[in-house]
Design an enzyme around this catalytic site. Structure first.
Site, mmCIF file in Angstrom:
data_model
loop_
_atom_site.group_PDB
_atom_site.id
_atom_site.type_symbol
_atom_site.label_atom_id
_atom_site.label_comp_id
_atom_site.label_asym_id
_atom_site.label_seq_id
_atom_site.Cartn_x
_atom_site.Cartn_y
_atom_site.Cartn_z
ATOM 1 N N ARG A 107 0.877 -1.183 0.000
ATOM 2 C CA ARG A 107 0.000 0.000 0.000
ATOM 3 C C ARG A 107 0.906 1.222 0.000
ATOM 4 O O ARG A 107 1.689 1.423 0.934
ATOM 5 C CB ARG A 107 -0.916 0.001 1.219
ATOM 6 N N HIS A 134 -7.301 0.635 -6.461
ATOM 7 C CA HIS A 134 -7.520 -0.211 -5.285
ATOM 8 C C HIS A 134 -8.219 -1.502 -5.744
ATOM 9 O O HIS A 134 -9.396 -1.736 -5.446
ATOM 10 C CB HIS A 134 -8.377 0.552 -4.271
ATOM 11 N N GLN A 137 -10.169 -4.037 -3.306
ATOM 12 C CA GLN A 137 -11.459 -3.552 -2.822
ATOM 13 C C GLN A 137 -12.545 -3.741 -3.877
ATOM 14 O O GLN A 137 -13.651 -4.209 -3.579
ATOM 15 C CB GLN A 137 -11.356 -2.064 -2.463
ATOM 16 N N ASP A 222 -17.110 7.499 -1.882
ATOM 17 C CA ASP A 222 -15.900 7.372 -1.058
ATOM 18 C C ASP A 222 -15.653 8.740 -0.412
ATOM 19 O O ASP A 222 -16.307 9.734 -0.754
ATOM 20 C CB ASP A 222 -14.722 6.945 -1.963
ATOM 21 N N CYS A 262 -16.238 1.810 0.320
ATOM 22 C CA CYS A 262 -15.121 0.930 0.689
ATOM 23 C C CYS A 262 -14.758 1.050 2.163
ATOM 24 O O CYS A 262 -14.126 0.151 2.711
ATOM 25 C CB CYS A 262 -13.919 1.239 -0.183
ATOM 26 N N ARG A 290 -13.557 -8.604 1.758
ATOM 27 C CA ARG A 290 -12.124 -8.391 1.543
ATOM 28 C C ARG A 290 -11.355 -9.654 1.959
ATOM 29 O O ARG A 290 -10.420 -10.083 1.292
ATOM 30 C CB ARG A 290 -11.628 -7.189 2.367
#
Ligand code: CP
Ligand code: NVA
Length: 304
Positions: A107, A134, A137, A222, A262, A290
């Site tokens: 990440r 991402h 996700q 988001d 997310c 996830r």
């Protein structure tokens, strides 16, 4: 120096449609097995290194627990206490770490960082979020959509808010899974122009969130300021104020529409409590998935 050819997941472009669908089907099966208490440990003796240059709750917990459930081990590495934070080149770190572990999750900020790491890694590299994408996700989100509403092909998805890493991954997903994506964002917060061009008719960029949600089967949003953009929050709050996902907005979508985020959410900014806690929200399933999706991904990427 020669490297064994290995697969990576740096963006959804690294998967074919068949592979992505197989991952989702496998995640659903691994979820069933885990829920039934059935042990499945194909990765005994395998190690995943997890490099986090940004904060995380879901990504860290799901990868670490996922490796444990598969019989393997996960190693948490932060730049604060590794040589990465003291300027050891990413290429050298890749050469060293990948000689000791069986896969690496990263990440970080720049997409280039995961690409440079992968170019010098002997083992699979997984993008655990960059400023650009991402993918883990969005695969979990597509699993969640499948569980609640079936095939997403031909469906309509509305992205409301920032043209950020999540938005850009939904754009890649629209190309791969063949759904119609409408992005509603303020001027100056559009996704990457080359990606918009690459999406062609699959993705429309609009200003009005009400127009974007018309007929949508999935509404996703988001935070207004992603990790690394915190100092820009005041300007963003002003620009994004008309983009809050409310009951009034979701009432304009298809009656079957579900809501995704997310997480972590800034309640009262991009979404109201009433939506995120309401009957159309599937955000907790997204978070749980996830774990299952990443177990399927680890099983797929790590030779065993
Ligand atoms: N959604 C997500 O990736 O959450 P974390 O930042 O907690 O990992
Ligand atoms: N867009 C957000 C997603 C966090 C999971 C960020 O990059 O901070």
């Amino acid at each position: 120096s020669h490297q064994t050819a290995c697969r990576h997941l740096l963006s959804l472009r690294d998967l074919t449609l068949d592979e992505a669908r197989a991952l989702i089907a496998r995640a659903i099966e691994l979820k069933r097995m885990q829920t039934a208490g059935q042990a499945f440990r194909p990765l005994v003796g395998k190690t995943l290194a997890m490099i986090f240059e940004k904060s995380s709750t879901r990504t860290r917990v799901s990868f670490e627990v996922g490796m444990a459930q598969l019989g393997g081990h996960a190693l948490f590495l932060s730049p604060r206490d590794t040589q990465l934070g003291r300027g050891e080149p990413i290429e050298d770190s890749a050469r060293v770490i990948s000689r000791m572990v069986d896969a690496v999750m990263i990440r970080t900020f720049e997409q280039q960082t995961v690409e440079r790491f992968a170019a010098h890694s002997r083992v699979p590299v997984i993008n655990g979020l960059t400023d650009r994408y991402h993918p883990c996700q969005v695969l979990a989100d597509l699993q969640t959509f499948y569980e609640h509403r079936g095939e997403i092909q031909g469906k309509r998805v509305a992205w409301v808010g920032d043209g950020n890493n999540m938005c850009q991954t939904f754009m890649e997903a629209a190309l791969l899974f063949e759904f119609e994506l409408c992005v509603a964002c303020p001027e100056g917060f559009e996704p990457d122009a080359e990606l918009i061009a690459a999406c062609g008719d699959r993705c429309r960029i609009l200003r009005d969130p009400r127009e974007a949600v018309q007929g949508a089967h999935l509404i996703a949003t988001d935070v207004w300021a992603s990790m690394g953009q915190e100092e820009d929050l005041d300007r963003r709050r002003a620009a994004f104020a008309p983009y809050q996902v409310t009951d009034a907005l979701m009432d304009l979508a298809d009656p079957s529409a579900i809501f995704m985020h997310c997480l972590p959410a800034h309640r009262g900014e991009e979404v109201t409590d009433s939506i995120i806690d309401g009957p159309r929200s599937v955000v907790w399933d997204e978070a749980e998935n996830r774990l299952h999706l990443q177990k399927a991904l680890l099983e797929f990427l790590i030779p065993h």
